[in-house]
Design a protein around this motif. Structure first.
Motif, PDB file in Angstrom:
ATOM      1  N   ILE A  39       0.819  -1.214   0.000  1.00  0.00           N
ATOM      2  CA  ILE A  39       0.000   0.000   0.000  1.00  0.00           C
ATOM      3  C   ILE A  39       0.857   1.270   0.000  1.00  0.00           C
ATOM      4  CG2 ILE A  39      -1.919  -1.152   1.145  1.00  0.00           C
ATOM      5  CD1 ILE A  39      -1.052   0.120   3.756  1.00  0.00           C
ATOM      6  N   ARG A  40       2.181   1.105   0.154  1.00  0.00           N
ATOM      7  CA  ARG A  40       3.072   2.268   0.118  1.00  0.00           C
ATOM      8  C   ARG A  40       3.806   2.399  -1.218  1.00  0.00           C
ATOM      9  NH1 ARG A  40       2.626   0.551   5.241  1.00  0.00           N
ATOM     10  NH2 ARG A  40       2.658   2.115   6.913  1.00  0.00           N
ATOM     11  N   LEU A  41       4.043   1.265  -1.890  1.00  0.00           N
ATOM     12  CA  LEU A  41       4.754   1.289  -3.167  1.00  0.00           C
ATOM     13  C   LEU A  41       4.090   2.180  -4.217  1.00  0.00           C
ATOM     14  CD1 LEU A  41       7.067   0.226  -4.910  1.00  0.00           C
ATOM     15  CD2 LEU A  41       5.637  -1.751  -5.475  1.00  0.00           C
ATOM     16  N   PRO A  42       2.755   2.179  -4.350  1.00  0.00           N
ATOM     17  CA  PRO A  42       2.140   3.049  -5.363  1.00  0.00           C
ATOM     18  C   PRO A  42       2.486   4.526  -5.214  1.00  0.00           C
ATOM     19  CG  PRO A  42       0.553   1.426  -4.628  1.00  0.00           C
ATOM     20  CD  PRO A  42       1.754   1.270  -3.751  1.00  0.00           C
ATOM     21  N   TYR A  43       2.739   4.985  -3.986  1.00  0.00           N
ATOM     22  CA  TYR A  43       3.099   6.387  -3.801  1.00  0.00           C
ATOM     23  C   TYR A  43       4.391   6.721  -4.554  1.00  0.00           C
ATOM     24  CZ  TYR A  43      -0.435   6.821  -0.127  1.00  0.00           C
ATOM     25  OH  TYR A  43      -1.622   6.860   0.556  1.00  0.00           O
ATOM     26  N   ILE A  44       5.369   5.803  -4.466  1.00  0.00           N
ATOM     27  CA  ILE A  44       6.629   6.013  -5.178  1.00  0.00           C
ATOM     28  C   ILE A  44       6.386   6.017  -6.687  1.00  0.00           C
ATOM     29  CG2 ILE A  44       8.803   4.865  -5.805  1.00  0.00           C
ATOM     30  CD1 ILE A  44       9.160   6.276  -3.293  1.00  0.00           C
ATOM     31  N   LEU A  45       5.598   5.074  -7.173  1.00  0.00           N
ATOM     32  CA  LEU A  45       5.333   4.985  -8.616  1.00  0.00           C
ATOM     33  C   LEU A  45       4.582   6.208  -9.110  1.00  0.00           C
ATOM     34  CD1 LEU A  45       4.408   1.208  -8.837  1.00  0.00           C
ATOM     35  CD2 LEU A  45       6.529   2.297  -9.516  1.00  0.00           C
ATOM     36  N   PHE A  46       3.622   6.685  -8.330  1.00  0.00           N
ATOM     37  CA  PHE A  46       2.924   7.914  -8.698  1.00  0.00           C
ATOM     38  C   PHE A  46       3.913   9.076  -8.817  1.00  0.00           C
ATOM     39  CE2 PHE A  46      -1.225   6.145  -7.036  1.00  0.00           C
ATOM     40  CZ  PHE A  46      -1.861   6.197  -8.269  1.00  0.00           C
ATOM     41  N   SER A  47       4.875   9.132  -7.917  1.00  0.00           N
ATOM     42  CA  SER A  47       5.881  10.204  -7.949  1.00  0.00           C
ATOM     43  C   SER A  47       6.700  10.148  -9.234  1.00  0.00           C
ATOM     44  CB  SER A  47       6.796  10.095  -6.727  1.00  0.00           C
ATOM     45  OG  SER A  47       6.060  10.144  -5.534  1.00  0.00           O
ATOM     46  N   PHE A  48       7.136   8.930  -9.601  1.00  0.00           N
ATOM     47  CA  PHE A  48       7.913   8.782 -10.835  1.00  0.00           C
ATOM     48  C   PHE A  48       7.074   9.130 -12.067  1.00  0.00           C
ATOM     49  CE2 PHE A  48      10.871   6.167  -8.306  1.00  0.00           C
ATOM     50  CZ  PHE A  48      12.066   6.667  -8.764  1.00  0.00           C
ATOM     51  N   PHE A  58       6.101  15.397 -16.275  1.00  0.00           N
ATOM     52  CA  PHE A  58       6.652  16.754 -16.214  1.00  0.00           C
ATOM     53  C   PHE A  58       7.784  16.926 -17.221  1.00  0.00           C
ATOM     54  CE2 PHE A  58      10.152  19.333 -14.562  1.00  0.00           C
ATOM     55  CZ  PHE A  58       9.546  20.578 -14.514  1.00  0.00           C
ATOM     56  N   LEU A  59       8.712  15.960 -17.260  1.00  0.00           N
ATOM     57  CA  LEU A  59       9.837  16.051 -18.189  1.00  0.00           C
ATOM     58  C   LEU A  59       9.362  15.980 -19.638  1.00  0.00           C
ATOM     59  CD1 LEU A  59      12.400  13.743 -16.337  1.00  0.00           C
ATOM     60  CD2 LEU A  59      12.425  16.239 -16.473  1.00  0.00           C
ATOM     61  N   SER A  73      14.974  11.136  -2.259  1.00  0.00           N
ATOM     62  CA  SER A  73      14.174  11.934  -3.199  1.00  0.00           C
ATOM     63  C   SER A  73      15.084  12.688  -4.163  1.00  0.00           C
ATOM     64  CB  SER A  73      13.287  12.915  -2.427  1.00  0.00           C
ATOM     65  OG  SER A  73      12.429  12.248  -1.547  1.00  0.00           O
ATOM     66  N   TRP A  74      16.089  13.335  -3.621  1.00  0.00           N
ATOM     67  CA  TRP A  74      17.011  14.110  -4.465  1.00  0.00           C
ATOM     68  C   TRP A  74      17.740  13.192  -5.451  1.00  0.00           C
ATOM     69  CZ3 TRP A  74      22.380  13.905  -4.903  1.00  0.00           C
ATOM     70  CH2 TRP A  74      22.954  14.930  -5.660  1.00  0.00           C
ATOM     71  N   SER A  75      18.197  12.045  -4.982  1.00  0.00           N
ATOM     72  CA  SER A  75      18.912  11.101  -5.856  1.00  0.00           C
ATOM     73  C   SER A  75      18.004  10.589  -6.967  1.00  0.00           C
ATOM     74  CB  SER A  75      19.450   9.931  -5.037  1.00  0.00           C
ATOM     75  OG  SER A  75      20.328  10.377  -4.034  1.00  0.00           O
ATOM     76  N   SER A  76      16.778  10.237  -6.630  1.00  0.00           N
ATOM     77  CA  SER A  76      15.844   9.692  -7.625  1.00  0.00           C
ATOM     78  C   SER A  76      15.540  10.722  -8.700  1.00  0.00           C
ATOM     79  CB  SER A  76      14.549   9.247  -6.943  1.00  0.00           C
ATOM     80  OG  SER A  76      14.794   8.225  -6.021  1.00  0.00           O
ATOM     81  N   VAL A  77      15.217  11.946  -8.293  1.00  0.00           N
ATOM     82  CA  VAL A  77      14.894  12.999  -9.260  1.00  0.00           C
ATOM     83  C   VAL A  77      16.102  13.298 -10.145  1.00  0.00           C
ATOM     84  CG1 VAL A  77      14.263  15.433  -9.514  1.00  0.00           C
ATOM     85  CG2 VAL A  77      13.099  14.007  -7.818  1.00  0.00           C
ATOM     86  N   SER A  78      17.278  13.382  -9.535  1.00  0.00           N
ATOM     87  CA  SER A  78      18.486  13.704 -10.303  1.00  0.00           C
ATOM     88  C   SER A  78      18.815  12.609 -11.315  1.00  0.00           C
ATOM     89  CB  SER A  78      19.675  13.902  -9.348  1.00  0.00           C
ATOM     90  OG  SER A  78      19.431  14.964  -8.460  1.00  0.00           O
ATOM     91  N   LEU A  79      18.725  11.357 -10.904  1.00  0.00           N
ATOM     92  CA  LEU A  79      19.033  10.246 -11.815  1.00  0.00           C
ATOM     93  C   LEU A  79      18.041  10.183 -12.966  1.00  0.00           C
ATOM     94  CD1 LEU A  79      20.034   7.431  -9.306  1.00  0.00           C
ATOM     95  CD2 LEU A  79      21.517   8.568 -10.948  1.00  0.00           C
ATOM     96  N   VAL A  80      16.754  10.350 -12.661  1.00  0.00           N
ATOM     97  CA  VAL A  80      15.749  10.312 -13.726  1.00  0.00           C
ATOM     98  C   VAL A  80      15.990  11.440 -14.724  1.00  0.00           C
ATOM     99  CG1 VAL A  80      13.304  10.627 -14.241  1.00  0.00           C
ATOM    100  CG2 VAL A  80      13.995   9.138 -12.382  1.00  0.00           C
ATOM    101  N   LYS A  81      16.239  12.639 -14.227  1.00  0.00           N
ATOM    102  CA  LYS A  81      16.492  13.770 -15.121  1.00  0.00           C
ATOM    103  C   LYS A  81      17.747  13.547 -15.957  1.00  0.00           C
ATOM    104  CE  LYS A  81      14.195  17.488 -12.600  1.00  0.00           C
ATOM    105  NZ  LYS A  81      14.366  18.785 -11.892  1.00  0.00           N
ATOM    106  N   TYR A  82      18.779  12.986 -15.326  1.00  0.00           N
ATOM    107  CA  TYR A  82      20.039  12.760 -16.049  1.00  0.00           C
ATOM    108  C   TYR A  82      19.844  11.779 -17.192  1.00  0.00           C
ATOM    109  CZ  TYR A  82      24.672  10.925 -17.069  1.00  0.00           C
ATOM    110  OH  TYR A  82      25.794  10.502 -17.722  1.00  0.00           O
ATOM    111  N   TYR A  83      19.256  10.618 -16.903  1.00  0.00           N
ATOM    112  CA  TYR A  83      19.083   9.603 -17.946  1.00  0.00           C
ATOM    113  C   TYR A  83      18.036  10.012 -18.972  1.00  0.00           C
ATOM    114  CZ  TYR A  83      22.106   6.316 -15.560  1.00  0.00           C
ATOM    115  OH  TYR A  83      23.195   5.709 -14.995  1.00  0.00           O
ATOM    116  N   TYR A  84      17.048  10.776 -18.546  1.00  0.00           N
ATOM    117  CA  TYR A  84      16.015  11.223 -19.488  1.00  0.00           C
ATOM    118  C   TYR A  84      16.588  12.240 -20.475  1.00  0.00           C
ATOM    119  CZ  TYR A  84      11.393  12.598 -21.150  1.00  0.00           C
ATOM    120  OH  TYR A  84      10.292  12.840 -21.936  1.00  0.00           O
ATOM    121  N   ASN A  85      17.480  13.103 -20.009  1.00  0.00           N
ATOM    122  CA  ASN A  85      18.019  14.178 -20.857  1.00  0.00           C
ATOM    123  C   ASN A  85      19.328  13.806 -21.534  1.00  0.00           C
ATOM    124  OD1 ASN A  85      15.935  15.994 -20.190  1.00  0.00           O
ATOM    125  ND2 ASN A  85      16.984  16.555 -18.297  1.00  0.00           N
TER     126      ASN A  85
END
Length: 272
Positions: free
Chosen positions: A119-128, A134-135, A192-204
């Motif tokens: 019941i907590r995992l979906p929160y992370i997936l929603f964030s991603f 957004f990207l 949170s900071w690591s996840s956002v930074s990694l996603v932005k890095y690999y996405y861009n």
């Protein structure tokens, strides 16, 4: 190709995320509520209690049939309760040892862990998913600065609370309460900071590589064009009208100067 791949990747990620969000809270269904070893030992305890209750009944029947005196009944009952208490405590201790052997991240069973984690995992997936959307639409969102910033705040807080809930769920509380909360918040912020930074890095990353490649192709095209077309047109114009020699020379110098300035600007952007 890169844009198409991003569209496909984003779509696939959202669909997979939706499937996991649906499945995660239901993962525990196929897992037993109790390990088989625990069930067997609890049945042993139930059998022990049934036998002891039967012995109590027999003792009471002996008193009623005058097979034993009231004094003997009290003495035997006292000994019986002491023996039963000792044996019951020993069985409870053995049961706790079996339960501890089957614990999963501190929880009594894997099923209990999956219920809480699911019941907590979906929160992370929603964030991603919010971050990917957004990207994907970042350029359009920039047209409305308030909407752009509000979505940044949205996915940042979403990541923060998601990681806080998961870390709080998994991390054992072996520290003082204040230190425990500070540790959880610190880990949540770093995660949170690591996840956002990694996603932005690999996405861009592919976009930056493709942009650099296109800039180099453009520079190559401009250089070839000057040699093969601009100078060729200047020579033809001079042969057609020799009186335009000085004007052609001035125009070529202006063109070369403007080209050099433009190349420097492009080179600086490419390096950055």
């Amino acid at each position: 190709m890169t844009e198409n791949k991003k569209k496909v990747f984003t779509s696939i990620f959202i669909v997979i995320g939706a499937v996991i969000i649906f499945i995660a809270p239901l993962l525990h269904i196929n897992f037993p509520k109790k390990p088989e070893e625990v069930k067997l030992f609890q049945e042993k305890i139930n059998t022990f209690n049934r036998l002891k209750n039967k012995e109590i009944c027999q003792l009471e029947e002996s008193l009623k049939s005058n097979e034993i005196t009231p004094l003997e009944y009290i003495e035997q009952l006292e000994l019986f309760n002491i023996d039963r208490s000792v044996e019951a405590n020993l069985l409870d201790y053995q049961l706790s040892q079996i339960v501890n052997k089957h614990r999963y991240f501190g929880f009594r069973t894997l099923r209990v862990f999956l219920i809480g984690f699911g019941i907590r995992l979906p929160y992370i997936l929603f964030s991603f998913i919010i971050l990917f959307l957004f990207l994907y639409s970042k350029d359009k969102l920039k047209a409305n600065v308030y909407l752009y910033r509000s979505i940044i705040i949205l996915y940042s807080i979403s990541f923060l609370i998601s990681f806080y809930m998961i870390i709080w769920f998994i991390l054992p509380q072996d520290l003082p309460i204040t230190a425990y909360h500070i540790l959880i918040m610190t880990l949540a912020i770093l995660s949170s900071w690591s996840s956002v930074s990694l996603v932005k890095y690999y996405y861009n990353r592919d976009t930056n590589f493709l942009l650099s490649f296109r800039i180099k192709e453009l520079i190559h095209f401009i250089t070839i064009s000057r040699k093969n077309y601009v100078l060729d047109f200047a020579v033809k114009a001079f042969h057609a009208n020799p009186d335009l020699k000085e004007d052609i020379q001035v125009k070529l110098e202006e063109y070369d100067e403007e080209l050099e300035i433009t190349m420097k600007k492009i080179a600086c952007k490419d390096e950055s």
